[in-house]
Design a protein around this motif. Structure first.
Motif: not given
Length: 274
Positions: A162-163, A219-228, A248-251, A265-268
């Motif tokens: 929700g954030q 929840a499960d926000g570890s390494d959720i994003g990346w940049t080059y 792992r996020s809502d788009l 890269w899905s949680p499962s």
């Protein structure tokens, strides 16, 4: 009935696949040559999503010694990334490469398949690789993969629990074969106060080295994003932009909530084998 190519190609993951390469391929360990060939073949081993080079044994500048490869553990995902090269899912013999007085244990594999007779599949990670005269990182380039980098004015929002993490009408869409579209946001459109830098990094053969960010909360926000920070020239437009795992996020794109895709890269399916 028309054949949809994407699912068909993915359905071949359990098979040993190969494709000849016309490039000159070289590998070294520091200043020590390991191989130099104009007769490389790309090999996708069963259950592997990226290829490795198989080269004629005569083009190796390394001595081969027998190696007892470990048995792959049970419970692995059906499709694996390039890690743990020593795990093989087809017949053959694991070997150690010895070059310049150094031993690279299990860095070679002699496949039993007659179409690959006399060739050695070589691990990528221990060596520095050059295609023609251009250094290549991550893994060999896949001739059946394409990346399109397109600027977009679509309204794209990413949130976690929700954030809102990013909200933009000027994101860059990266379309890469067999992967969900990745939306790269200008840093100004990212809630950087909701993120913290992670020590994690990764290397992509097509984009370069990525640095990761984790969500401060959720929840499960570890390494959720990346940049080059310094992407390869082919994808220069994503420099300094931030992307998030839609697994792992809502788009939400133009007001429509996207389903979370199922990928490596899905949680499962996140394991060290990726």
């Amino acid at each position: 009935m028309a054949l949809q190519l994407g699912p068909h190609l993915r359905s071949l993951n359990d098979r040993l696949r190969m494709e000849p390469v016309g490039k000159r391929i070289r590998a070294s360990a520091g200043a020590v040559p390991v191989l130099d060939t104009r007769s490389a073949v790309l090999v996708w081993e069963p259950r592997r999503v990226v290829p490795m080079f198989a080269v004629p044994e005569a083009d190796l500048a390394a001595r081969l010694e027998p190696h007892e490869a470990p048995e792959p553990p049970r419970g692995l995902p059906e499709v694996l990334g390039p890690a743990r090269f020593e795990w093989h899912f087809h017949e053959g013999r694991s070997v150690t490469l010895v070059a310049g007085g150094r031993s690279f244990e299990g860095a070679g594999f002699l496949p039993a398949d007659p179409d690959l007779a006399g060739r050695v599949i070589v691990d990528w990670a221990p060596f520095d690789w050059v295609e023609e005269d251009t250094p290549v990182t991550g893994h060999p380039h896949d001739p059946f993969k394409r990346i399109d980098v397109l600027r977009s004015d679509r309204h794209v929002v990413v949130s976690l629990d929700g954030q809102v993490l990013a909200d933009s009408r000027r994101a860059v869409a990266v379309y890469e074969t067999h992967l969900p579209v990745r939306w790269y946001f200008p840093a100004e459109d990212v809630r950087m106060d909701s993120l913290t830098w992670s020590p994690a990094t990764s290397v992509c053969a097509y984009k370069g080295e990525a640095s990761y960010l984790s969500a401060v909360s959720g929840a499960d926000g570890s390494d959720i994003g990346w940049t080059y920070r310094s992407p390869l020239s082919e994808v220069a437009e994503i420099e300094g932009h931030v992307c998030f795992f839609s697994e792992r996020s809502d788009l939400v794109v133009d007001g429509v909530t996207e389903d979370r895709p199922e990928t490596l890269w899905s949680p499962s399916r996140r394991t060290e084998a990726m």
